[in-house]
Design an enzyme around this catalytic site. Structure first.
Site, PDB file in Angstrom:
ATOM      1  N   GLY A 281     -14.317   0.800  -3.396  1.00 15.01           N
ATOM      2  CA  GLY A 281     -14.334   1.397  -2.057  1.00 15.01           C
ATOM      3  C   GLY A 281     -14.734   0.672  -0.782  1.00 15.01           C
TER       4      GLY A 281
ATOM      5  N   ASN B  54      -6.697   4.437  -6.035  1.00 14.77           N
ATOM      6  CA  ASN B  54      -7.954   5.084  -5.434  1.00 14.77           C
ATOM      7  C   ASN B  54      -8.859   5.412  -6.401  1.00 14.77           C
ATOM      8  OD1 ASN B  54      -9.650   5.528  -3.154  1.00 14.77           O
ATOM      9  ND2 ASN B  54      -8.592   7.756  -2.814  1.00 14.77           N
TER      10      ASN B  54
ATOM     11  N   SER C 290      -7.500   0.801   4.508  1.00 13.10           N
ATOM     12  CA  SER C 290      -8.220   0.462   3.259  1.00 13.10           C
ATOM     13  C   SER C 290      -9.409  -0.417   3.450  1.00 13.10           C
ATOM     14  CB  SER C 290      -6.905  -0.158   2.490  1.00 13.10           C
ATOM     15  OG  SER C 290      -7.676  -0.740   1.538  1.00 13.10           O
TER      16      SER C 290
ATOM     17  N   THR D 177     -10.412   0.942  -9.078  1.00 21.99           N
ATOM     18  CA  THR D 177      -9.463  -0.046  -8.292  1.00 21.99           C
ATOM     19  C   THR D 177     -10.006  -1.494  -9.149  1.00 21.99           C
ATOM     20  OG1 THR D 177     -10.063   0.954  -6.080  1.00 21.99           O
ATOM     21  CG2 THR D 177      -9.384  -1.566  -6.153  1.00 21.99           C
TER      22      THR D 177
ATOM     23  N   ARG E 276       0.843  -1.318  -0.116  1.00 22.75           N
ATOM     24  CA  ARG E 276      -0.050  -0.014   0.077  1.00 22.75           C
ATOM     25  C   ARG E 276       0.959   1.114  -0.121  1.00 22.75           C
ATOM     26  NH1 ARG E 276      -5.111   1.662  -0.098  1.00 22.75           N
ATOM     27  NH2 ARG E 276      -6.088   2.951   1.761  1.00 22.75           N
TER      28      ARG E 276
ATOM     29  N   ASP F 154      -7.791   8.443   1.505  1.00 27.59           N
ATOM     30  CA  ASP F 154      -8.268   7.506   2.209  1.00 27.59           C
ATOM     31  C   ASP F 154      -7.895   7.551   3.629  1.00 27.59           C
ATOM     32  OD1 ASP F 154      -9.350   5.787   0.559  1.00 27.59           O
ATOM     33  OD2 ASP F 154      -7.674   4.103   0.302  1.00 27.59           O
TER      34      ASP F 154
ATOM     35  N   THR G 299      -4.791  -0.473  -6.428  1.00 29.21           N
ATOM     36  CA  THR G 299      -5.695   0.659  -6.841  1.00 29.21           C
ATOM     37  C   THR G 299      -4.871   1.986  -6.872  1.00 29.21           C
ATOM     38  OG1 THR G 299      -7.602   1.844  -6.206  1.00 29.21           O
ATOM     39  CG2 THR G 299      -6.107   1.213  -4.593  1.00 29.21           C
TER      40      THR G 299
END
Ligand code: DON
Length: 586
Positions: free
Chosen positions: A485, A413, A463, A393, A118, A434, A411
């Site tokens: 999401g 986002n 996440s 994503t 991430r 996020d 992703t």
């Protein structure tokens, strides 16, 4: 020795397509990647005439390249790396080099691993960086342009996966992506429409405009060829230099300069110091199976670890999936799990308590007692519903002949991320949104999160991405995940319930109507026209606020179905699922 590979397509009514096991064709002769949503193969893994492997992703060229790696004897990890890099070229709204994600792997020996790649907040990030002069959240700052970008982890994550578990050479795995970028590929109808829709946004960024805005001024149409030469050369550098191409050197210097010029805060040290992290897999005992889920900074373990056992306390199978009691109860269980998610979770490095306490059986037992299928529980405080639809994503699933399985959700986002392109030809994420820009205030998904998810340098944002692998009798039974999401969590939950509680066929488990609740806003969003009027009227009578949404999620999954393997690409967005079989006995 594999002489022939057969690909079975459910959509093509079990027509057998035979492709020779040979080197990947030149891009000009690449298979016309049709949009199949499901594929079935009848065989056991790895037997003489067994299943060679399976892959499902949102984009057909990428799935086909993963299948070629499996045909060459590559592992699920190898194929997943190829798939990930190919998506960075052919699915630019979510596939990426400039983003991040989660990689869940179960080895043929039965060990499971969770690799977190991430994005992290840059070292120069501050608590106030997304607040305006009045101290209110500045949504544009956290979603558009260079300031919205976290340090991307994708290349480092794929490199780490390859170092640990890969078998074919790294450069071989990236080669298809290089060719797809260099020679181009024919874009889908959906891609053309998305590029046209975002023309003015891309026009604001010189690099993005040079790739995504046509120089002849006409709109994109389906089957136009998209070429990305700058991306091809970045991918070539990654193929030859490995991850160091993005740790230091000219590509990173150019990114940092573009970031500074565009008001961002990325620095050379951010790239040098980024670390992919191996984290604990959390196993949920459910029915007679093990559900492998991922722990913070993903909220998958908490959400599924609460909702699956709580819902087990009710006779959902007896009521049926469309019964109003079932829908209301699932919605209530989802909302309650979101309350804990938003209140407590963040980067585990800065969480001040053990989140696993939130899975305590007595705590969940109390929750089950408090839930009532004929009761709507409103949140403490209402909120306007954000207008978002899940169009970004992506999730892909891969299985190999030895029984190795990989589930990756990755992703930028938002769709096409921050809408700015790095000089190396790839889009940057807007993952900083996020975080809770101001704890207690909603982000673009309407998630109201806490201090545990505040913006702090070096932190990873919380996440909803939640790849899962289900294991039954010691063997992989399914590989599942989705974009969306916060609706990722509810989508994955509902596919698990559809398949294992309501015992739907794999294709139906993915196709069945979905709905979503989170803590705030309290609205139950349901896919337009699919839940049935009587069910909706019953929910309305309970006081449950309702709203239609066009579609929820995009599940790309692989399931065992008796003696068959089924790869399902969600028809909601039309990806490609394929299963290849060794041998010729058909
Ligand atoms: O990590 C998350 O929860 C989000 N960045 C995922 C974004 C997403 O799935 C967008 N929609 N499809």
């Amino acid at each position: 020795m594999i002489e022939q590979t057969r690909i079975w397509s459910a959509v093509a009514l079990l027509t057998v397509v035979t492709i020779a096991c040979q080197a990947a064709p030149a891009p000009s002769e690449r298979v016309d990647a049709s949009r199949e949503t499901g594929a079935r193969a009848v065989a056991e893994l790895g037997s003489a005439t067994g299943v060679l492997g399976a892959a499902a992703s949102a984009e057909s060229h990428a799935t086909l390249e993963a299948m070629r790696v499996l045909e060459e004897g590559g592992s699920a990890v190898d194929a997943a790396i190829t798939l990930g890099f190919a998506l960075a070229v052919t699915y630019p709204n979510a596939g990426n080099l400039g983003g991040g994600g989660f990689f869940l792997y179960r080895s043929p020996e039965g060990e499971s691993w969770y690799l977190d790649f991430r994005e992290v907040a840059p070292l120069a990030a501050t608590l106030e960086m997304y607040l305006d002069e009045e101290g209110d959240p500045d949504r544009k700052a956290s979603t558009r342009g260079w300031k919205a970008a976290g340090v991307p982890g994708s290349v480092f994550g794929m490199w780490e996966a390859h170092q640990r578990w890969g078998s074919l050479p790294w450069a071989r795995l990236i080669q298809p992506a290089i060719e797809l970028a260099e020679y181009g590929f024919e874009i889908s109808f959906a891609e053309a429409a998305a590029l046209n829709r975002l023309k003015s946004a891309f026009s604001e960024d010189a690099y993005a405009a040079s790739v995504f805005v046509r120089s002849d001024g006409r709109p994109w149409i389906q089957r136009d060829v998209l070429r990305q030469p700058a991306l091809a050369s970045t991918l070539s550098a990654i193929a030859t230099e490995g991850e160091s191409a993005l740790r230091e050197g000219s590509i990173v210097r150019a990114i940092v300069a573009a970031s500074q010029e565009g008001g961002g805060v990325l620095a050379m040290e951010d790239f040098a110091e980024y670390e992919p992290i191996i984290r604990p897999v959390h196993t949920i005992a459910w029915h007679d199976m093990e559900v492998l889920t991922i722990t913070p900074p993903s909220s998958g373990s908490l959400f599924l670890g609460q909702t699956l056992p709580v819902l087990e306390e009710f006779p959902l199978a007896q009521w049926g999936w469309r019964d109003p009691r079932t829908v209301q109860l699932i919605g209530e269980a989802e909302a309650a799990a979101f309350r804990d998610r938003n209140r407590w979770l963040g980067d585990p490095a800065s969480m001040e308590f053990s989140w696993i306490d939130l899975l305590d059986p007595s705590y969940l037992g109390q929750r089950a007692l408090a839930l009532d299928p004929e009761l709507y529980t409103s949140p403490d405080e209402d909120l306007p519903m954000p207008p978002f639809e899940s169009t970004e994503t992506t999730h892909y699933s891969v299985l190999d002949a030895q029984g190795g399985a990989v589930a990756v959700t990755t992703t930028l986002n938002s769709s096409y991320g921050a809408k700015v392109m790095a000089p190396g030809g790839f889009l940057m994420n807007n993952e900083m949104d996020d975080f809770a820009a101001l704890p207690g205030h909603a982000n673009q998904y309407g998630l109201v999160q806490s201090e545990a998810n505040a913006v702090i340098a070096g932190r990873r944002p919380l996440s909803s991405m939640s790849p899962v692998i289900v294991v039954k009798n010691g063997k992989v039974d399914s590989v599942i995940g989705s974009p969306g999401g916060p609706t990722i969590l509810t989508t994955v939950l509902q596919v698990l319930l559809n398949r294992y509680t309501f015992e739907m066929a794999p294709e139906d488990a993915v196709a069945a109507p979905r709905f979503h609740r989170q803590d705030r806003p309290p609205t139950l969003r349901y896919e337009a026209g699919r839940l049935g009027r009587p069910t909706l009227q019953a929910l309305q009578a309970l006081g449950q606020p309702l709203a239609e949404i066009r579609s929820l999620g995009d599940v790309n999954a692989i399931f065992r179905d008796g003696s068959e393997w089924v790869a399902v690409a969600d028809s909601r967005r039309g990806g490609l699922g394929q299963v290849a079989v060794i041998g010729s006995d058909g």
